[in-house]
Structures are given as C-alpha cells and as structure tokens.
Design an enzyme around this catalytic site. Structure first.
Site, PDB file in Angstrom:
ATOM      1  N   PRO A 217       0.812  -1.221   0.000  1.00  0.00           N
ATOM      2  CA  PRO A 217       0.000   0.000   0.000  1.00  0.00           C
ATOM      3  C   PRO A 217       0.849   1.278   0.000  1.00  0.00           C
ATOM      4  O   PRO A 217       0.503   2.263  -0.659  1.00  0.00           O
ATOM      5  CB  PRO A 217      -0.835  -0.115   1.284  1.00  0.00           C
ATOM      6  CG  PRO A 217      -0.921  -1.585   1.534  1.00  0.00           C
ATOM      7  CD  PRO A 217       0.410  -2.126   1.097  1.00  0.00           C
ATOM      8  N   TYR A 218       1.958   1.249   0.717  1.00  0.00           N
ATOM      9  CA  TYR A 218       2.875   2.393   0.750  1.00  0.00           C
ATOM     10  C   TYR A 218       3.475   2.625  -0.636  1.00  0.00           C
ATOM     11  O   TYR A 218       3.537   3.766  -1.117  1.00  0.00           O
ATOM     12  CB  TYR A 218       3.974   2.108   1.774  1.00  0.00           C
ATOM     13  CG  TYR A 218       5.137   3.059   1.769  1.00  0.00           C
ATOM     14  CD1 TYR A 218       5.045   4.315   2.366  1.00  0.00           C
ATOM     15  CD2 TYR A 218       6.353   2.706   1.189  1.00  0.00           C
ATOM     16  CE1 TYR A 218       6.115   5.190   2.380  1.00  0.00           C
ATOM     17  CE2 TYR A 218       7.435   3.573   1.192  1.00  0.00           C
ATOM     18  CZ  TYR A 218       7.308   4.810   1.787  1.00  0.00           C
ATOM     19  OH  TYR A 218       8.383   5.670   1.792  1.00  0.00           O
TER      20      TYR A 218
END
Length: 216
Positions: A129-130
C-alpha cells in the site's frame, strides 16, 4: 531559494532542515503539525509553521506562501495503517503539490521510494500500500506544472554519510544513509540535471555532485 520542508520533523526532514539552515544559498521554513515541534525548531533558529497534511489545500498553501520551492519528505510512518498511508503519502502529497502551484512555488522535490515507478518491483512487497501511494503521488507530480525532482532512495540507514552515491533511473536494490539522501535532495534544488526527472538512489562510488551531474 526560500524552501519549505514538509515533513520537517521526520528523520530525513530534520537533516534537510539543518543542511538548508547551514546553507548560504537557501533559507528554510519547516512545516510541522504539532506545537512542540514548532517550538523546538524555533528554539534552534528555524522558522516553523503549523499545518496538517490531512487539512485543506488552503491550510497548506498558507505554509507555502512566499516560498520558491517545496521539499516533500513527509510520511505516515511504519506504525500506522493503510488508511494513513493513503491520507498522508498520497493525498497529502497531492494537496502539497496543489498548494505549491497555487502559491507560485514552482520547484518541488519529493522523497519517494526505491523503484516506486515500477509496479512489478513491489508486487510481493509487505509494504505494497505504501508503494502504491508513492507510485501515484509521483505520477501526479509528473503530470503537474511544477518543476519536479523525484528522489527514490533504497533502504534507509542511520549511519554516517559516505558522500558517495549511485543515481540513475533504474538501479539494483541497495541501501543508503539518510544523511546522504538529505544532501542529494538539497543539492538537487538547483541542479538542472535533476529537473523534471526521477531517479533511484543508493550508496555508490562517486561523489554526490558527480552523480547528480551525470543524470540523463
């Protein structure tokens, strides 16, 4: 150049602020979200303003006013969930870009993540997600009217600077001290070879100035 550092209280951010404070080329303003952080910077002689990346573009624009450049090195941190990653690393970054455009701060340097421009490189990443947030923030910056530089460092180390790096559009995975990342970011501000470019960055065997000059 008058430079606003967003994420000034972070590990790379603090180093960038100190380099700018010691520079005879630039002046610095630190953007932070807590009063105690603002007080700490003020006590060390650094102008600091309060603004929150989860706030409005107008709030961030107030922090940017009067600046020539923005360095974005904010992050939600490893202890937060994907929601904060989305709100800070993606939406916060894009709001900062919008604020910079509206305030007339045309130069924008962002600290991204190694190989964030290649989806396949982080397909199995535990921090996917980052990486997604960084990927799309960088793409938004590339499509903006800002004179941008995207710095994508490898694994970050709390070790003394080596002053020797490798910088290119695509590199094999490696690591780099945060101090060297900060120096590259500051040196990129006025280096035309970095304008409207993104590059991976790891420890190497040439000086920072040489590595920046060699960027194509």
């Amino acid at each position: 150049m008058k430079v606003l550092v967003i994420g000034a209280n972070g590990q790379i951010g603090k180093r960038i602020v100190h380099l700018l404070q010691d520079s005879d080329q630039h002046t610095v303003r630190a953007m932070v979200r807590k009063e105690e952080q603002q007080q700490a910077f003020s006590a060390s002689g650094v102008e600091a303003v309060l603004a929150n990346l989860e706030g409005s573009v107008e709030e961030i624009k107030e922090a940017v006013k009067g600046m020539d450049a923005v360095i974005f090195t904010a992050g939600s941190g490893g202890s937060t969930g994907s929601d904060k990653t989305l709100l800070i690393d993606l939406d916060g970054a894009v709001k900062a870009m919008e604020a910079a455009e509206e305030a007339g701060a045309n130069r924008f340097v962002i600290v991204s993540a190694f190989q964030a421009h290649h989806r396949e490189s982080w397909d199995d990443s535990p921090i996917k997600p980052y990486m997604v947030a960084k990927h799309y923030a960088d793409r938004m910056l590339e499509s903006s009217n800002l004179n941008y530089t995207i710095v994508r460092p490898g694994g970050l180390l709390n070790e003394p600077a080596t002053g020797k790096v490798k910088a290119a559009e695509n590199l094999e995975r490696g690591s780099i001290p945060r101090e060297d990342v900060a120096q590259v970011v500051v040196d990129s501000l006025t280096a035309e070879s970095t304008y409207r470019k993104g590059f991976d960055l790891i420890t190497g065997d040439v000086s920072i100035s040489e590595a920046i000059k060699a960027l194509k």
